[in-house]
Design a protein around this motif. Structure first.
Motif, PDB file in Angstrom:
ATOM      1  N   UNK A   1     -12.121  11.671 -17.290  1.00 50.12           N
ATOM      2  CA  UNK A   1     -11.765  10.245 -17.284  1.00 50.12           C
ATOM      3  C   UNK A   1     -12.481   9.487 -16.164  1.00 50.12           C
ATOM      4  N   UNK A   2     -12.546  10.070 -14.987  1.00 48.84           N
ATOM      5  CA  UNK A   2     -13.189   9.403 -13.864  1.00 48.84           C
ATOM      6  C   UNK A   2     -14.672   9.159 -14.150  1.00 48.84           C
ATOM      7  N   UNK A   3     -15.332  10.118 -14.754  1.00 46.78           N
ATOM      8  CA  UNK A   3     -16.740   9.944 -15.135  1.00 46.78           C
ATOM      9  C   UNK A   3     -16.872   8.873 -16.211  1.00 46.78           C
ATOM     10  N   UNK A   4     -15.936   8.855 -17.140  1.00 46.87           N
ATOM     11  CA  UNK A   4     -15.949   7.829 -18.184  1.00 46.87           C
ATOM     12  C   UNK A   4     -15.835   6.439 -17.566  1.00 46.87           C
ATOM     13  N   UNK A   5     -14.963   6.287 -16.585  1.00 48.72           N
ATOM     14  CA  UNK A   5     -14.842   5.001 -15.892  1.00 48.72           C
ATOM     15  C   UNK A   5     -16.158   4.639 -15.217  1.00 48.72           C
ATOM     16  N   UNK A   6     -16.850   5.642 -14.697  1.00 48.61           N
ATOM     17  CA  UNK A   6     -18.147   5.402 -14.084  1.00 48.61           C
ATOM     18  C   UNK A   6     -19.172   4.912 -15.091  1.00 48.61           C
ATOM     19  N   UNK A   7     -19.172   5.496 -16.289  1.00 53.01           N
ATOM     20  CA  UNK A   7     -20.103   5.044 -17.321  1.00 53.01           C
ATOM     21  C   UNK A   7     -19.779   3.613 -17.751  1.00 53.01           C
TER      22      UNK A   7
END
Length: 97
Positions: A30-36
């Motif tokens: 999820x954290x990486x998704x927020x970054x994208x």
């Protein structure tokens, strides 16, 4: 020949498709998704900043360090979220073993 501005606009469509697909992958951190998604926010901030630079100062965004740096902060934050998200996911996978 296609202009760089048109190429930039066209490139948003594949990126939106990428976001759509990765947001449906349950293993995606999820954290990486927020970054994208933050990268998309960076684009959304950079476009008006570039217009402002051209109208107000008659220069491109790249030639106004303070404004360009302010926009780049959002890209930096997005990249940090992506790295932290994947780091966290790798760490969790290693702890399972």
């Amino acid at each position: 020949m296609i202009s760089k501005d048109n190429l930039f606009a066209i490139s948003l469509f594949p990126y939106l498709g990428f976001l759509w697909f990765i947001s449906r992958v349950p293993q995606m951190p999820r954290l990486a998704l927020y970054g994208f998604y933050g990268t998309l926010l960076f684009v959304g901030i950079t476009i008006p900043a570039g217009i402002y630079a051209k109208i107000t100062y008659g220069k491109s965004l790249a030639n106004l360090d303070w404004l360009h740096g302010g926009a780049e902060v959002f890209l930096t934050l997005a990249n940090i979220l992506i790295v932290l998200g994947f780091h966290q996911a790798v760490k969790q996978l290693r702890e399972k073993d």
